[in-house]
Design an enzyme around this catalytic site. Sequence first.
Site, PDB file in Angstrom:
ATOM      1  N   CYS A  66      58.345  -3.401  65.666  1.00  0.00           N
ATOM      2  CA  CYS A  66      59.873  -3.710  66.139  1.00  0.00           C
ATOM      3  C   CYS A  66      60.572  -2.158  66.188  1.00  0.00           C
ATOM      4  O   CYS A  66      60.751  -1.853  65.270  1.00  0.00           O
ATOM      5  CB  CYS A  66      60.730  -4.368  65.185  1.00  0.00           C
TER       6      CYS A  66
ATOM      7  N   CYS B 291      64.445  -2.172  64.663  1.00  0.00           N
ATOM      8  CA  CYS B 291      64.246  -2.475  63.203  1.00  0.00           C
ATOM      9  C   CYS B 291      64.018  -1.250  62.647  1.00  0.00           C
ATOM     10  O   CYS B 291      64.550  -0.964  61.578  1.00  0.00           O
ATOM     11  CB  CYS B 291      63.370  -3.673  62.841  1.00  0.00           C
ATOM     12  N   ASP B 292      63.025  -0.702  63.130  1.00  0.00           N
ATOM     13  CA  ASP B 292      62.424   0.586  62.298  1.00  0.00           C
ATOM     14  C   ASP B 292      62.507   1.891  62.905  1.00  0.00           C
ATOM     15  O   ASP B 292      62.188   3.088  62.499  1.00  0.00           O
ATOM     16  CB  ASP B 292      60.920   0.521  61.925  1.00  0.00           C
TER      17      ASP B 292
END
Length: 401
Positions: free
Chosen positions: A135, A138-139
């Site tokens: 993701c 997300c990261d």
Amino acid sequence: MSEVYDLIILGGGPAGMASAIYGSRSRLNTLVLEAKRKTGGQPSTYHDMENYPGVPETTASELMENFRSHAEKFGTEFKRGEVKSLEVNGFEKVVKCKKGEEYRAKSVVIATGAEPRKLGIKGEEEFKGKGVSYCATCDADLFTDLDIVVVGNGNSAVEESIYLSKFVNKITMIVIHDEGVMDAEKILQEKAMENEKIDFVWNSVLEEIKGDGLVEKAVVKNIKNGEKSELDCSGVFFFVGRVPSTDFLEGVVDLTEHGYVETTKQMETNQPGVYAVGDVRNKVVRQVITAAGDGATAAVMAQGYIEEEEYWQNHVVEADKPALVAFWSVTDQESMDLVSQLENMELEDKGYKFLKIDTYKNRLISGRYDIEEIPTILKLEDGKVASKLVKPEKEEIEAII
């Protein structure tokens, strides 16, 4: 007894929330069950959103927030819950969650989507959350000014690489195809090729991820000559497709060999009143716009199903006297003549409940009783078929009354 919803939607992605908007707006008591803390499904893990019609400038998360707000405006209820099983008991569907919650509904829309596909290469599971990610949104900030590797070359891989390039120092995309050949759309390929932070390793696959606690190296193998090389990196992002979230549906609805739900063009599964939409169903194009279209279609079909079933339950199955049901169509003159004839036979005075079923508008009921020709008459007692007449003469009708 627990509340019975008109419509329960399993999954809060674009397909599920489109179903919620259409369902709630049609005055269906609608519940969305979402396993994750945040609704939005797969798009909530993306950043850019450039191809949703009429919304030229937005982010994926903003668009999904608007979907949810729109559904809530019409009264949709949202709850957290990871589905463990779905049971279909005629008009009643029972949804059971892993933490013990149980919900009942007249209709269900399966919108559970798909999860990132894992390749199972050496080090992938070991370094998950320690440099291995699926993701970008997300990261991405965890890899600011660092070098990373991206596995994949489809639309999502290229889009996410372009997004990641805003954070990282350098991206190396590992592509299994010959130089210059990618699965992504041409416009995305051009953007990636022009991006100074993105390099490519062609004719290659990722064979292993190495590190001491955290990702440090990626072992790459050339598929043509078999040579292996190591790339220094701090992270590996996988964008190699997705796997449908349908484990709980085994034996409940028809699935393809890859686990996708088989549906009609009306989003119907093989179970009446159960529909599947978005990435979870067997389809060709998987985009936010097509998912939303699926969701709208399923909600409209669910509304028709509920109305049809409730009418049949109330007027036939639970009727306190025998029912005589005429299956007809406005396009068939013979069936229209028969309906007129039956209306003049004073059936109510003879102890019968008389109903007319339009085979075009009531496909489910017609299919359930194998109505292949019209006019057809069914005589039902205690909800069960006692007699069936196809293209009957007046004498045959009088004989069963």
